[in-house]
Design a protein around this motif. Structure first.
Motif, mmCIF file in Angstrom:
data_model
loop_
_atom_site.group_PDB
_atom_site.id
_atom_site.type_symbol
_atom_site.label_atom_id
_atom_site.label_comp_id
_atom_site.label_asym_id
_atom_site.label_seq_id
_atom_site.Cartn_x
_atom_site.Cartn_y
_atom_site.Cartn_z
ATOM 1 N N VAL A 1 5.385 3.217 27.632
ATOM 2 C CA VAL A 1 6.010 4.344 28.585
ATOM 3 C C VAL A 1 7.494 4.166 28.608
ATOM 4 C CG1 VAL A 1 3.926 4.963 29.753
ATOM 5 C CG2 VAL A 1 5.466 3.164 30.526
ATOM 6 N N ASP A 2 8.033 5.385 28.488
ATOM 7 C CA ASP A 2 9.787 4.841 28.641
ATOM 8 C C ASP A 2 10.171 4.969 29.938
ATOM 9 O OD1 ASP A 2 12.080 5.050 27.576
ATOM 10 O OD2 ASP A 2 12.507 7.503 27.737
ATOM 11 N N THR A 3 9.985 3.583 30.268
ATOM 12 C CA THR A 3 10.483 2.803 31.582
ATOM 13 C C THR A 3 11.070 1.797 31.481
ATOM 14 O OG1 THR A 3 8.307 1.986 31.953
ATOM 15 C CG2 THR A 3 8.601 4.140 32.776
ATOM 16 N N PRO A 4 11.748 1.032 32.349
ATOM 17 C CA PRO A 4 12.209 -0.335 32.040
ATOM 18 C C PRO A 4 10.989 -1.398 31.732
ATOM 19 C CG PRO A 4 13.257 0.526 33.985
ATOM 20 C CD PRO A 4 12.279 1.600 33.548
ATOM 21 N N ASP A 5 9.892 -0.994 32.287
ATOM 22 C CA ASP A 5 8.644 -2.055 32.073
ATOM 23 C C ASP A 5 8.370 -1.708 30.625
ATOM 24 O OD1 ASP A 5 8.834 -2.291 34.992
ATOM 25 O OD2 ASP A 5 6.696 -3.071 34.936
ATOM 26 N N GLY A 6 8.166 -0.650 30.276
ATOM 27 C CA GLY A 6 7.732 -0.298 28.746
ATOM 28 C C GLY A 6 8.486 -0.858 27.667
ATOM 29 N N ARG A 7 9.970 -0.752 28.093
ATOM 30 C CA ARG A 7 10.831 -0.883 27.131
ATOM 31 C C ARG A 7 10.882 -2.746 27.077
ATOM 32 N NH1 ARG A 7 13.213 3.499 29.137
ATOM 33 N NH2 ARG A 7 14.434 2.366 31.115
ATOM 34 N N ALA A 8 10.576 -3.475 28.214
ATOM 35 C CA ALA A 8 10.377 -4.870 28.319
ATOM 36 C C ALA A 8 9.463 -5.425 27.477
ATOM 37 C CB ALA A 8 10.301 -5.267 29.849
ATOM 38 N N ALA A 9 8.323 -4.713 27.626
ATOM 39 C CA ALA A 9 6.877 -5.087 26.699
ATOM 40 C C ALA A 9 7.220 -4.726 25.188
ATOM 41 C CB ALA A 9 5.671 -4.110 27.192
ATOM 42 N N LEU A 10 7.950 -3.829 24.926
ATOM 43 C CA LEU A 10 8.182 -3.457 23.517
ATOM 44 C C LEU A 10 9.058 -4.522 22.958
ATOM 45 C CD1 LEU A 10 8.502 -1.795 20.887
ATOM 46 C CD2 LEU A 10 10.252 -0.351 22.042
ATOM 47 N N GLU A 11 10.277 -5.047 23.787
ATOM 48 C CA GLU A 11 10.903 -5.991 23.450
ATOM 49 C C GLU A 11 10.251 -7.457 23.075
ATOM 50 O OE1 GLU A 11 15.240 -8.331 25.109
ATOM 51 O OE2 GLU A 11 14.285 -6.660 26.038
ATOM 52 N N SER A 12 9.304 -7.594 23.940
ATOM 53 C CA SER A 12 8.635 -8.876 23.879
ATOM 54 C C SER A 12 7.735 -8.853 22.678
ATOM 55 C CB SER A 12 8.048 -9.192 25.034
ATOM 56 O OG SER A 12 8.640 -9.709 25.709
ATOM 57 N N ALA A 13 7.410 -7.688 22.741
ATOM 58 C CA ALA A 13 6.387 -7.573 21.360
ATOM 59 C C ALA A 13 7.048 -7.652 19.908
ATOM 60 C CB ALA A 13 5.281 -6.391 21.376
ATOM 61 N N ALA A 14 8.223 -7.027 19.851
ATOM 62 C CA ALA A 14 9.164 -6.958 18.724
ATOM 63 C C ALA A 14 9.539 -8.462 18.231
ATOM 64 C CB ALA A 14 10.486 -5.991 18.915
ATOM 65 N N ARG A 15 9.738 -9.232 19.313
ATOM 66 C CA ARG A 15 10.064 -10.550 19.076
ATOM 67 C C ARG A 15 8.903 -11.231 18.484
ATOM 68 N NH1 ARG A 15 12.369 -11.579 24.807
ATOM 69 N NH2 ARG A 15 14.595 -10.620 24.529
ATOM 70 N N LEU A 16 7.514 -10.760 18.797
ATOM 71 C CA LEU A 16 6.447 -11.601 18.001
ATOM 72 C C LEU A 16 6.394 -11.169 16.908
ATOM 73 C CD1 LEU A 16 4.490 -13.487 18.461
ATOM 74 C CD2 LEU A 16 2.922 -11.708 19.268
ATOM 75 N N ALA A 17 6.557 -9.899 16.461
ATOM 76 C CA ALA A 17 6.425 -9.167 15.448
ATOM 77 C C ALA A 17 7.393 -9.597 14.234
ATOM 78 C CB ALA A 17 6.234 -7.742 15.356
ATOM 79 N N ARG A 18 8.385 -10.018 14.828
ATOM 80 C CA ARG A 18 9.551 -10.569 13.665
ATOM 81 C C ARG A 18 9.141 -11.925 13.211
ATOM 82 N NH1 ARG A 18 13.175 -8.434 18.217
ATOM 83 N NH2 ARG A 18 14.052 -6.426 17.457
ATOM 84 N N ARG A 19 8.294 -12.579 14.038
ATOM 85 C CA ARG A 19 7.935 -13.830 13.571
ATOM 86 C C ARG A 19 6.801 -13.767 12.739
ATOM 87 N NH1 ARG A 19 10.094 -18.592 15.511
ATOM 88 N NH2 ARG A 19 11.526 -18.481 16.982
ATOM 89 N N THR A 20 5.855 -12.940 12.913
ATOM 90 C CA THR A 20 4.588 -12.764 12.123
ATOM 91 C C THR A 20 4.603 -11.756 11.041
ATOM 92 O OG1 THR A 20 3.727 -11.251 13.529
ATOM 93 C CG2 THR A 20 3.126 -13.205 14.378
ATOM 94 N N GLY A 21 5.730 -11.069 10.855
ATOM 95 C CA GLY A 21 5.891 -9.860 10.158
ATOM 96 C C GLY A 21 4.873 -8.887 9.994
#
Length: 291
Positions: free
Chosen positions: A160-180
């Motif tokens: 969701v386009d809220t600070p919480d949603g963006r924080a979740a996206l940021e954390s998930a993206a960090r993991l995705a960068r490592r796993t591909g």
């Protein structure tokens, strides 16, 4: 995401192996140490300056047996730390350890009813989510084996386009960068009766839902574009929010925010994350608000 270790909290219950499997996977992906922690009850006064030393020793011995079981389950690989903490509760002890070690992730098993053999009864997972300084991952029952996370799958974000949603996206993206692995952003539009129960007439309700969909789709497009170095897919679904997210079984792990208010950088259970904790069929990571 912090750069400290992944901490897996175990208590000798039936779901400890699930927490160990998820913790070991996450520590390997993040390239940080794994700390297996057991919380043993701290001494409590019985009277003027007295404690029940025999009971404390018994609980410490039980904690040591839990760690022995964890070593056996993991195969005692090098680089894993094992630690017994003394605290008034499992959640409090794990909170303190996560803050002291600047933990990248705190992992526990599902919050099923505690059998008598556990060191602490009750749902440690739910108590942990009320104030953790780092993301908290909850492993569903039966995660070991073929159901465990693996590279080559998808990492989902309840967006969701809220600070919480963006924080979740940021954390998930960090993991995705490592796993591909690709990210899947999912926004769920509640059914009409849940979205605006006070609207009278199907035309007004339909107009509201059409506008909401356009707004959510635009937010999803912008969110996907905000992580250009990761493959991102997005979906807009309709239905009950918790049920829809809980039924995401074609992903390896699901990230969500905590809620839209409360102290920054602390996980606080909201309406969706609290219920999702008890329903999700895949590993769930609840991310604290950004500071």
């Amino acid at each position: 995401m912090n750069r400290g270790p992944v901490i897996a909290g175990v208590d000798g219950g039936a779901h400890g192996a699930d927490a160990l499997a998820l913790g070991q996977w996450a520590a390997g992906i993040l390239e940080v140490p794994l700390v297996v922690a057991v919380v043993s009850p701290a001494p409590s006064a019985l009277g003027s300056g007295r404690v029940d030393a025999e009971w404390v020793a018994d609980r410490r011995a039980a904690a040591d047996r839990v760690l022995d079981g964890a070593r056996d389950a993991l195969g005692d690989p090098p680089g894993v730390e094992y630690q017994v903490l003394a605290s008034s509760s499992a959640a409090h002890g794990l909170h303190d350890l996560a803050e002291h070690r600047d933990a990248a992730l705190l992992v526990v098993g599902s919050g099923a009813a505690a059998p008598a053999s556990r060191l602490f009864p009750g749902s440690t997972a739910e108590r942990l989510l009320a104030g953790s300084v780092c993301p908290v991952a909850v492993a569903p029952a039966g995660l070991t084996g073929a159901a465990a996370p693996r590279s080559g799958g998808r990492i989902a974000v309840a967006y969701v386009d809220t600070p919480d949603g963006r924080a979740a996206l940021e954390s998930a993206a960090r993991l995705a960068r490592r796993t591909g692995d690709p990210l899947l952003l999912v926004t769920v539009v509640a059914r009409g009766d849940a979205a605006r129960p006070f609207l009278l007439g199907s035309d007004a309700e339909r107009a509201f839902l059409d506008t909401a969909r356009e707004t959510y789709e635009e937010a999803l497009r912008k969110a996907a574009a905000s992580v250009p170095d990761v493959t991102v897919e997005w979906e807009l679904r309709s239905g009950d929010v918790v049920e829809t997210l809980a039924e995401l079984t074609d992903v390896d792990i699901l990230f969500c925010g905590s809620r839209g208010y409360g102290p920054a950088r602390r996980v606080l259970l909201g309406g969706v994350s609290g219920r999702l904790l008890r329903r999700a069929r895949r590993p769930l990571v609840v991310v604290p608000r950004a500071g």
